[in-house]
Scaffold this active site. Structure first.
Site, short mmCIF file in Angstrom:
data_model
loop_
_atom_site.label_atom_id
_atom_site.label_comp_id
_atom_site.label_asym_id
_atom_site.label_seq_id
_atom_site.Cartn_x
_atom_site.Cartn_y
_atom_site.Cartn_z
N CYS A 282 0.78 -1.23 0.00
CA CYS A 282 0.00 0.00 0.00
C CYS A 282 0.82 1.29 0.00
O CYS A 282 0.47 2.20 -0.76
CB CYS A 282 -1.07 0.01 1.09
SG CYS A 282 -0.80 -1.11 2.44
N ARG A 311 7.18 -10.99 5.21
CA ARG A 311 6.70 -10.73 6.57
C ARG A 311 7.37 -11.72 7.48
O ARG A 311 7.36 -12.93 7.20
CB ARG A 311 5.18 -10.91 6.67
CG ARG A 311 4.42 -9.88 5.88
CD ARG A 311 2.92 -10.04 6.05
NE ARG A 311 2.23 -9.16 5.10
CZ ARG A 311 0.92 -9.14 4.91
NH1 ARG A 311 0.14 -9.97 5.60
NH2 ARG A 311 0.38 -8.31 4.04
N GLN A 329 0.77 -11.30 -3.62
CA GLN A 329 -0.69 -11.27 -3.58
C GLN A 329 -1.19 -10.78 -4.93
O GLN A 329 -0.48 -10.07 -5.63
CB GLN A 329 -1.17 -10.27 -2.52
CG GLN A 329 -0.85 -10.66 -1.11
CD GLN A 329 -1.29 -9.56 -0.15
OE1 GLN A 329 -0.95 -8.41 -0.32
NE2 GLN A 329 -2.05 -9.94 0.86
N ASP A 331 -2.78 -8.33 -5.46
CA ASP A 331 -3.12 -7.14 -4.69
C ASP A 331 -3.47 -5.98 -5.62
O ASP A 331 -2.93 -5.88 -6.71
CB ASP A 331 -1.87 -6.76 -3.88
CG ASP A 331 -2.18 -5.84 -2.73
OD1 ASP A 331 -3.37 -5.64 -2.43
OD2 ASP A 331 -1.23 -5.32 -2.13
N HIS A 333 -4.89 -1.62 -5.31
CA HIS A 333 -5.40 -0.50 -4.52
C HIS A 333 -6.24 0.36 -5.43
O HIS A 333 -5.81 0.74 -6.51
CB HIS A 333 -4.24 0.29 -3.92
CG HIS A 333 -3.49 -0.53 -2.92
ND1 HIS A 333 -2.45 -1.36 -3.29
CD2 HIS A 333 -3.67 -0.70 -1.59
CE1 HIS A 333 -2.01 -1.98 -2.21
NE2 HIS A 333 -2.72 -1.61 -1.17
N LYS A 413 -13.58 -4.32 6.91
CA LYS A 413 -13.19 -5.18 5.79
C LYS A 413 -14.10 -6.39 5.65
O LYS A 413 -14.72 -6.83 6.61
CB LYS A 413 -11.75 -5.65 5.96
CG LYS A 413 -11.48 -6.34 7.29
CD LYS A 413 -10.07 -6.87 7.36
CE LYS A 413 -9.88 -7.70 8.61
NZ LYS A 413 -8.69 -8.53 8.59
N HIS A 459 -8.26 -1.41 -0.40
CA HIS A 459 -7.28 -2.49 -0.60
C HIS A 459 -8.08 -3.72 -0.95
O HIS A 459 -9.08 -3.99 -0.30
CB HIS A 459 -6.54 -2.84 0.68
CG HIS A 459 -5.88 -1.70 1.38
ND1 HIS A 459 -4.53 -1.57 1.46
CD2 HIS A 459 -6.40 -0.65 2.05
CE1 HIS A 459 -4.23 -0.49 2.15
NE2 HIS A 459 -5.34 0.08 2.52
#
Length: 588
Positions: A282, A311, A329, A331, A333, A413, A459
Site C-alpha cells: 500500500c 513478513r 498477492q 493485490d 489498490h 473489511k 485495498h
RNA sequence: GCCCACAUAGCUCAGUGGUAGAGCGCAUUCUUGGUAAGAAUGAGGUCCCGAGUUCAAUCCUCGGUGUGGGCUCCA
C-alpha cells in the site's frame, strides 16, 4: 430409554453428539485425575468432531501418556454409571475447589441468579463444576479415541499460564468413529505439502525458513494464475504497476508500519540508512498515486501490484504454502471518491465470485469485520463505511458473519475464508476500506469545483496470497488440477519404441497449439508409463501404437481412466482448446 | 513466541553405544509391449548442526536450527 440415534433429526443428532462429547470430556478429566491426582481441572467443551480438556499438570502429557489415559477411560465407560447433577451454593462450591484457581475464576464469573451445579458420573467419587448437558450414562459414549496433546493458554491469553490440552474424538458408534478416522487419513493424503513434493511443485530449504522454492511445475501453475488474474484485470479495468521491494525507513514511519508493524518486518542497514523490506504494497501504491496530479475525471484508479512481500512470521505459525514468510498477492489498490465506494466493492465482489467459480470453490465463508477499539477516522465515517459494506453484503447472495472489533485500524473489511483438507480455514480474498492512507500521504484529487479533496483507498485481493491460494487449491483438487493449470497437460505414450517418432510428431503438433506436452521416452512398459502419468495427475495420456500411426489417429486416456477413444489429432486439439480457453474446471 | 513430538539415501521409513539397512525413485543392460508397477545389476548417506559424557556417539545429555500437531498471533 436407549436412544435410537439413527432416527434423530440432523439437529438432534448434533445436539446428542455434543452432549456425548462433553460427557467424554468429563470421563477424560476423571481418568487424568486418577493417574495424576495433582492435576487441576479447568474446562472441557465439546468441539467439532470431538472434545478437549485443559489441565494444569506438573509435567506435560506426552503422546505415550494418552494410551494409559485411554485405558482408564474405557474402564469408566464400562462401568456404565449414570451422570448426575446437584445444585449447590456458591460458598459450598468455593470450598470444594479452593485449591483450583481456574475453577474459582469460573465460579466468580457465574452471576448470582444462575444455578451452580456439580456434575458426577461416578456416584460422587468424581465431581466437576459444570453447567450440565450430558448423556444418561457413561456407557452411552459408544466410541472414542484420544487424538493429541498440546499446550494451550488459560482462557486463550498468551500472558496466562500454559495448560496441557488433550484432544479426543467421540461417536455414537464404532462404525462412525472408524469412518471419521478413515476420512482424516484420506484428507491427510490431500495435504498440499505431500502433493507438492510428489508432483514436484515446490520445496522448502532450512536456509530460507517458511519460504517456498517453486520448481518448474509449480511455476507453471503460478504463471497461469497470474495470467488468469491479468485477464480479469483487463475486463474489470485495472492497471498493473511494478513497485520497489525495499524502502527507506522514512516511508514506513509515514505509513505507520514502523510503529505498528515493525515486529513483522525485515530491516537492512546500508550507507548509514535503514531500509525496510515491504510487508505490504500500500505505501508504494500511495507514492505512485501521488506522483501525479489527479482529477475527479480519472477516478477510480485501480493499481494492481504483484509485488513480492516479506513478513517475519513467528516461528510456530508457519505452515507449508499456507503461511509463509515471503509471498505475492493479487493485490490492488483502488483510489476513488466516497461516492464510488459502493460500485467499486460490488464490482470487486463480482470479480471475486467469477474467479472462485472457475476453481470450483463453493464452500467459502464471508466475514464483515467492524471497527476495532484502536482506530483512525471519525465515527461518522466508520458508520458510513460499515453500512456501505453491510448493505452490499445484504444485497448479495453471500452468507456472512459480523466480526465486531476485528476490522483494520484504518477501516472495516470483508474477508473470504476457504477450508483446507482437514477443515482448517484460511483467509484468501479480502477487501478493506482505508481512510488512513489518504490522510497520511495526502492523497487528493481535484474535484469539479476545482478544490483539492482526499480520495478513499480500497485495498483488495481476490485469491489473496498466490502461495496460500495454490496450497488450498491443491487440497481441493487433490492435485488433479484442471487442464489450464496442469504443468504437463498431455503425455504421449508409445506402445513400442518404433512408435516414438509418431508420438513425437503428435506432441510437436500439440506444442504448435501451445500445449504443454511431451513424449514419455523412458525405458518402461506402456503400463508403467500410464501409471506414472496417472500418479503425476496428467490430464490426458495419448497412447499410440501400430493402429494409430497407420491411420494418423491417437488413442486418448484421460486421467480418470474411463474414456478411451481413438480419434483424429486435430479433433483432439479442438477439444483441448475448448477446455483450456474456458478454463473449465473438472474435479476428477 | 509458548507446549509437546520428530530430524537416518532424492522420497517413505526400519535400525544399532563399536561409523548403517529396506521399498520406491535414479543409472546401466536385457526386454519392444495395447490402457495403473517386466527383469537383472549398480550408484547414492558427515545418520540436521555444535558442545558434553564415554576407550568409543547416528544412538545418551545439553544447546541450536528446521519441520509437524496445537495455543497465541495474523492492520
Amino acid at each position: 430409554m436407549p436412544i435410537n440415534f439413527d432416527k434423530l433429526s440432523i439437529q438432534d443428532k448434533k445436539a446428542y453428539l455434543d452432549k456425548m462429547r462433553h460427557s467424554a470430556a468429563h470421563v477424560l478429566a476423571e481418568s487424568v485425575k486418577k493417574i495424576y491426582p495433582s492435576a487441576k481441572l479447568t474446562i472441557g467443551p465439546s468441539i467439532e468432531d470431538g472434545f478437549f480438556y485443559d489441565f494444569d499438570v506438573a509435567e506435560p502429557f506426552t503422546p505415550n501418556d494418552l494410551a494409559s489415559i485411554e485405558k482408564e477411560m474405557e474402564k469408566s465407560i464400562k462401568k456404565d454409571t449414570y451422570f448426575s447433577e446437584r445444585e449447590v451454593t456458591k460458598e459450598f462450591a468455593k470450598s470444594l475447589i479452593k485449591d483450583n484457581p481456574y475453577k474459582l475464576e469460573i465460579l466468580a464469573g457465574i452471576s448470582s441468579n444462575e444455578k451452580i451445579t456439580l456434575c458426577s458420573h461416578s456416584n460422587g467419587d468424581f465431581e466437576d463444576l459444570c453447567r450440565g448437558g450430558h448423556v444418561e450414562k457413561t456407557g452411552d459414549i459408544k466410541a472414542f479415541k484420544l487424538m493429541s496433546t498440546s499446550g494451550a493458554y488459560w482462557r486463550g491469553k498468551e500472558s496466562n499460564p500454559m495448560l496441557q490440552r488433550i484432544y479426543g474424538t467421540a461417536w455414537e458408534s464404532k462404525k462412525s468413529l472408524k469412518k471419521f478416522l478413515i476420512q482424516r487419513e484420506e484428507a491427510a493424503k490431500r495435504d498440499h505439502r505431500t502433493i507438492g513434493r510428489d508432483l514436484q511443485l515446490f520445496y522448502f530449504d532450512a536456509v530460507a525458513p517458511a519460504s517456498p522454492f517453486f520448481l518448474p511445475n509449480g511455476t507453471v501453475i503460478l504463471n497461469e494464475l497470474y495470467s488468469f488474474m491479468r485477464d480479469l484485470y483487463k475486463k474489470y479495468n485495472y492497471d498493473e504497476v511494478v513497485t520497489p521491494e525495499i524502502f527507506n525507513t522514512d516511508l514506513w514511519k509515514k505509513s505507520g508500519h514502523y510503529t505498528n508493524y515493525s515486529d513483522s518486518m525485515y530491516f537492512i542497514n546500508i550507507d548509514d540508512f535503514e531500509y525496510g523490506v515491504k510487508p505490504m504494497n500500500c505505501p508504494a501504491a500511495a507514492l505512485l498515486y501521488k506522483s501525479q496530479f489527479h482529477s475527479y475525471r480519472e477516478l477510480p484508479l485501480r493499481f494492481a501490484d504483484f509485488g513480492r512481500l516479506h513478513r517475519y512470521e513467528k516461528s510456530g505459525v508457519t505452515h507449508g504454502l499456507n503461511r509463509v514468510r515471503t509471498f505475492t498477492q493479487d493485490d490492488a489498490h483502488i483510489f476513488c471518491t466516497i461516492d464510488q465506494i459502493d460500485n467499486e466493492i460490488k464490482s470487486f465482489l463480482n470479480m471475486l465470485s467469477e474467479s472462485y467459480k472457475v476453481f470450483g470453490f463453493n464452500n467459502m465463508r464471508f466475514t464483515l469485520s467492524l471497527r476495532p477499539e484502536k482506530r483512525v477516522g471519525s465515527d461518522n465515517l466508520w458508520d458510513r463505511a460499515e453500512t456501505t459494506l453491510q448493505k452490499i453484503l445484504d444485497g448479495s447472495t453471500c452468507d456472512y458473519s459480523l466480526e465486531k472489533g476485528e476490522g483494520a485500524f484504518y477501516g472495516p473489511k470483508i474477508d473470504v475464508f476457504v477450508p483446507d483438507a482437514i477443515g482448517r480455514e484460511w483467509q484468501l480474498g479480502t477487501v478493506q476500506l482505508d481512510f488512513s492512507l489518504p490522510e497520511r500521504f495526502e492523497l487528493e484529487y481535484t474535484e469539479e469545483s476545482g478544490s483539492r479533496v482526499k480520495c478513499v483507498v480500497i485495498h483488495r485481493a481476490m485469491l489473496g496470497s498466490m502461495e496460500r491460494f495454490l496450497g488450498v487449491l491443491i487440497e481441493h483438487t487433490a492435485g488433479s488440477l484442471p487442464l489450464w493449470l496442469s504443468p504437463l497437460q498431455v503425455v504421449a505414450i508409445p506402445i513400442a519404441d518404433r512408435h516414438r517418432q509418431y508420438c513425437k510428431s503428435v506432441v510437436d503438433k500439440l506444442k504448435l497449439s501451445k500445449f504443454r506436452a511431451r513424449v514419455d521416452g523412458s525405458n518402461e512398459r506402456m503400463n508403467a508409463k500410464i501409471r506414472t502419468a496417472q500418479l503425476q495427475k496428467v490430464p490426458y495420456m495419448i497412447i499410440c501404437g501400430d493402429k494409430e500411426s497407420q491411420n494418423n489417429s491417437i488413442s486418448i486416456r484421460s486421467r480418470d481412466g474411463i474414456n478411451q477413444e481413438i480419434i483424429n489429432i486435430d479433433d483432439f486439439i479442438d477439444v483441448l482448446n475448448d477446455e483450456r480457453s474456458n478454463r473449465s474446471y473438472s474435479h476428477r
